[in-house]
Design a protein around this motif. Structure first.
Motif, PDB file in Angstrom:
ATOM      1  N   ASP A 146      -8.616 -48.023  21.747  1.00 43.63           N
ATOM      2  CA  ASP A 146      -9.690 -47.212  21.323  1.00 43.63           C
ATOM      3  C   ASP A 146     -10.419 -46.372  22.494  1.00 43.63           C
ATOM      4  O   ASP A 146     -10.838 -47.422  23.397  1.00 43.63           O
ATOM      5  CB  ASP A 146     -10.781 -47.836  20.421  1.00 43.63           C
ATOM      6  CG  ASP A 146      -9.948 -48.372  19.170  1.00 43.63           C
ATOM      7  OD1 ASP A 146      -9.274 -47.596  18.671  1.00 43.63           O
ATOM      8  OD2 ASP A 146     -10.340 -49.391  18.514  1.00 43.63           O
ATOM      9  N   ILE A 147     -10.858 -45.387  22.314  1.00 42.69           N
ATOM     10  CA  ILE A 147     -11.214 -44.639  23.494  1.00 42.69           C
ATOM     11  C   ILE A 147     -12.453 -43.902  23.200  1.00 42.69           C
ATOM     12  O   ILE A 147     -12.447 -43.134  22.039  1.00 42.69           O
ATOM     13  CB  ILE A 147     -10.423 -43.743  24.367  1.00 42.69           C
ATOM     14  CG1 ILE A 147      -9.092 -44.465  24.776  1.00 42.69           C
ATOM     15  CG2 ILE A 147     -10.713 -43.161  25.338  1.00 42.69           C
ATOM     16  CD1 ILE A 147      -7.806 -43.705  25.007  1.00 42.69           C
ATOM     17  N   LEU A 161      -9.094 -33.274  29.357  1.00 50.77           N
ATOM     18  CA  LEU A 161      -8.587 -34.820  29.361  1.00 50.77           C
ATOM     19  C   LEU A 161      -8.158 -34.966  27.997  1.00 50.77           C
ATOM     20  O   LEU A 161      -7.210 -35.848  27.938  1.00 50.77           O
ATOM     21  CB  LEU A 161      -9.996 -35.664  29.589  1.00 50.77           C
ATOM     22  CG  LEU A 161      -9.688 -37.154  29.501  1.00 50.77           C
ATOM     23  CD1 LEU A 161      -8.994 -37.241  30.588  1.00 50.77           C
ATOM     24  CD2 LEU A 161     -10.998 -37.822  29.720  1.00 50.77           C
ATOM     25  N   LYS A 162      -8.596 -34.628  26.783  1.00 48.71           N
ATOM     26  CA  LYS A 162      -8.014 -34.567  25.686  1.00 48.71           C
ATOM     27  C   LYS A 162      -6.429 -34.222  25.564  1.00 48.71           C
ATOM     28  O   LYS A 162      -5.521 -35.023  25.084  1.00 48.71           O
ATOM     29  CB  LYS A 162      -8.755 -33.980  24.585  1.00 48.71           C
ATOM     30  CG  LYS A 162     -10.019 -34.581  24.186  1.00 48.71           C
ATOM     31  CD  LYS A 162     -10.663 -33.943  22.894  1.00 48.71           C
ATOM     32  CE  LYS A 162     -12.144 -34.518  22.997  1.00 48.71           C
ATOM     33  NZ  LYS A 162     -12.587 -33.848  21.509  1.00 48.71           N
ATOM     34  N   SER A 163      -6.367 -33.041  26.232  1.00 50.61           N
ATOM     35  CA  SER A 163      -5.039 -32.465  26.129  1.00 50.61           C
ATOM     36  C   SER A 163      -4.128 -33.181  26.981  1.00 50.61           C
ATOM     37  O   SER A 163      -2.975 -33.431  26.649  1.00 50.61           O
ATOM     38  CB  SER A 163      -5.070 -30.956  26.766  1.00 50.61           C
ATOM     39  OG  SER A 163      -5.938 -30.046  25.889  1.00 50.61           O
ATOM     40  N   PHE A 164      -4.600 -33.757  28.371  1.00 51.39           N
ATOM     41  CA  PHE A 164      -3.805 -34.612  29.095  1.00 51.39           C
ATOM     42  C   PHE A 164      -3.419 -35.812  28.335  1.00 51.39           C
ATOM     43  O   PHE A 164      -2.104 -36.084  28.529  1.00 51.39           O
ATOM     44  CB  PHE A 164      -4.398 -34.775  30.223  1.00 51.39           C
ATOM     45  CG  PHE A 164      -3.678 -35.894  31.361  1.00 51.39           C
ATOM     46  CD1 PHE A 164      -2.736 -35.444  32.038  1.00 51.39           C
ATOM     47  CD2 PHE A 164      -4.246 -37.203  31.352  1.00 51.39           C
ATOM     48  CE1 PHE A 164      -2.033 -36.277  32.965  1.00 51.39           C
ATOM     49  CE2 PHE A 164      -3.713 -38.100  32.275  1.00 51.39           C
ATOM     50  CZ  PHE A 164      -2.443 -37.624  32.899  1.00 51.39           C
ATOM     51  N   GLY A 201     -12.747 -37.176  16.263  1.00 55.24           N
ATOM     52  CA  GLY A 201     -14.091 -36.349  16.115  1.00 55.24           C
ATOM     53  C   GLY A 201     -15.260 -36.987  16.591  1.00 55.24           C
ATOM     54  O   GLY A 201     -15.173 -38.122  17.566  1.00 55.24           O
ATOM     55  N   VAL A 202     -16.328 -36.653  16.454  1.00 56.00           N
ATOM     56  CA  VAL A 202     -17.824 -37.185  16.788  1.00 56.00           C
ATOM     57  C   VAL A 202     -17.900 -38.682  16.635  1.00 56.00           C
ATOM     58  O   VAL A 202     -17.386 -39.125  15.534  1.00 56.00           O
ATOM     59  CB  VAL A 202     -18.717 -36.568  16.140  1.00 56.00           C
ATOM     60  CG1 VAL A 202     -20.019 -37.051  16.765  1.00 56.00           C
ATOM     61  CG2 VAL A 202     -18.997 -34.944  16.308  1.00 56.00           C
ATOM     62  N   ALA A 262     -21.028 -37.854  22.721  1.00 54.18           N
ATOM     63  CA  ALA A 262     -19.991 -38.706  22.714  1.00 54.18           C
ATOM     64  C   ALA A 262     -18.984 -38.418  21.636  1.00 54.18           C
ATOM     65  O   ALA A 262     -19.491 -38.068  20.552  1.00 54.18           O
ATOM     66  CB  ALA A 262     -20.606 -40.017  22.621  1.00 54.18           C
ATOM     67  N   THR A 263     -17.774 -38.341  21.887  1.00 53.30           N
ATOM     68  CA  THR A 263     -16.715 -38.456  20.572  1.00 53.30           C
ATOM     69  C   THR A 263     -15.968 -39.502  20.743  1.00 53.30           C
ATOM     70  O   THR A 263     -15.520 -40.405  21.653  1.00 53.30           O
ATOM     71  CB  THR A 263     -15.767 -36.999  20.982  1.00 53.30           C
ATOM     72  OG1 THR A 263     -15.276 -37.161  22.250  1.00 53.30           O
ATOM     73  CG2 THR A 263     -16.844 -35.819  21.020  1.00 53.30           C
TER      74      THR A 263
END
Length: 317
Positions: free
Chosen positions: A73-74, A87-90, A101-102, A310-311
């Motif tokens: 969990d991140i 960073l999400k795409s990576f 999501g949020v 934060a998400t």
């Protein structure tokens, strides 16, 4: 996977372990997973915090990006929106990830947003605790601890189920993440884990009954227009009736928001109230130094923006 240190088979140092079952369940799996994940994040350009190895950060021209990982969990947050998307795409290209999501719920902590700020609570956690202890129908208490009761080790009838006492106190300890109002009574009942008595159990139950009065109480983080580290400390000299040790209590605010607090018995017996006060000041001073050197306090204009965006992120390996 590789052979454990100091347990390498003779003549087979170049060989690795062959998986015969899924990665989950192996004793080395958490270390192997975190090692792979941290290497990938560092490759992206993030730096690991020297104070918490599960926290990664990156400063850019547009702000900063923070990443917190717990198993798979991140939580990703920061003031650089484009950096967060990159960073999400990576992570999506390196792992099987899902954007949740949020941030709304993480490790038992509920997150709610409003115009006033971010509110953290553990309402569901408290209700589950009330159900486990059979106190859903009980009458709430006004205070978490009776001031007239002095808890001592070995005084009273031994509690019939010590394991149940330890489980309850452990849950209460985790609840102090968002409930600083119970930090002191929880620290007191935590001192009798080895051999609890019926009196100790009643004291722990009283804390749960106090929580029933307001299970959704928590902490609000808001923008107060400034960023300044403030701390307050106090001490109860010789407050422990069993060994006459003093109880230290302190809280630290950053930008008017409570970020750190503790109630703990001092390690030695202080011979005067002044000595105990100085020990409490030393504890809170070290906490201030630690907080002031954390990566998210480096930039005075980004602290609140970071906390407000934060998400949640989840991965599967």
């Amino acid at each position: 996977m590789e052979q454990p240190p100091e347990f390498v088979a003779q003549g087979e140092s170049g060989k690795v372990c062959k998986l015969k079952r899924s990665l989950y369940g192996l004793k080395q799996s958490p270390c192997a997973w975190f090692g792979r994940f941290s290497n990938a994040v560092v490759e992206f350009g993030m730096q690991r915090s020297a104070y918490d190895h599960t926290v990664f950060y990156k400063h850019t021209n547009y702000g900063c990006v923070l990443l917190i990982v717990y198993v798979d969990d991140i939580v990703i947050t920061g003031s650089d929106a484009s950096g967060i998307e990159a960073l999400k795409s990576f992570l999506g290209s390196e792992f099987h990830t899902k954007d949740l999501g949020v941030l709304k719920y993480f490790l038992g902590i509920e997150v709610a947003r409003s115009k006033k700020g971010i509110f953290l609570s553990q309402r569901k956690y408290v209700l589950d605790m009330l159900g486990d202890t059979g106190l859903l129908g009980s009458k709430p208490c006004d205070t978490p601890m009776d001031q007239g009761v002095k808890l001592l080790a070995g005084k009273g009838e031994p509690f019939e189920d010590p394991e149940r006492y330890r489980r309850l106190v452990g849950k209460l300890n985790y609840l102090t993440i968002t409930r600083p109002d119970i930090a002191f009574p929880v620290s007191v009942v935590s001192q009798f884990m080895s051999a609890p008595t019926q009196t100790h159990w009643e004291a722990a139950v009283r804390i749960v009954k106090y929580l029933k009065g307001a299970p959704g109480k928590g902490i609000l983080y808001a923008d107060h227009g400034y960023i300044r580290v403030e701390a307050f400390s106090d001490v109860d000299w010789a407050g422990s009736p069993g060994d006459r040790k003093s109880m230290t209590g302190y809280c630290v605010f950053v930008g008017g928001n409570l970020v750190s607090w503790k109630s703990k018995k001092q390690n030695v017996v202080s011979r005067s109230s002044a000595e105990s006060e100085y020990r409490a000041m030393a504890h809170v001073a070290s906490e201030i130094v630690w907080i002031s050197t954390e990566v998210w306090v480096d930039s005075e204009e980004t602290l609140f923006n970071v906390s407000m965006s934060a998400t949640t992120y989840a991965t599967s390996n």
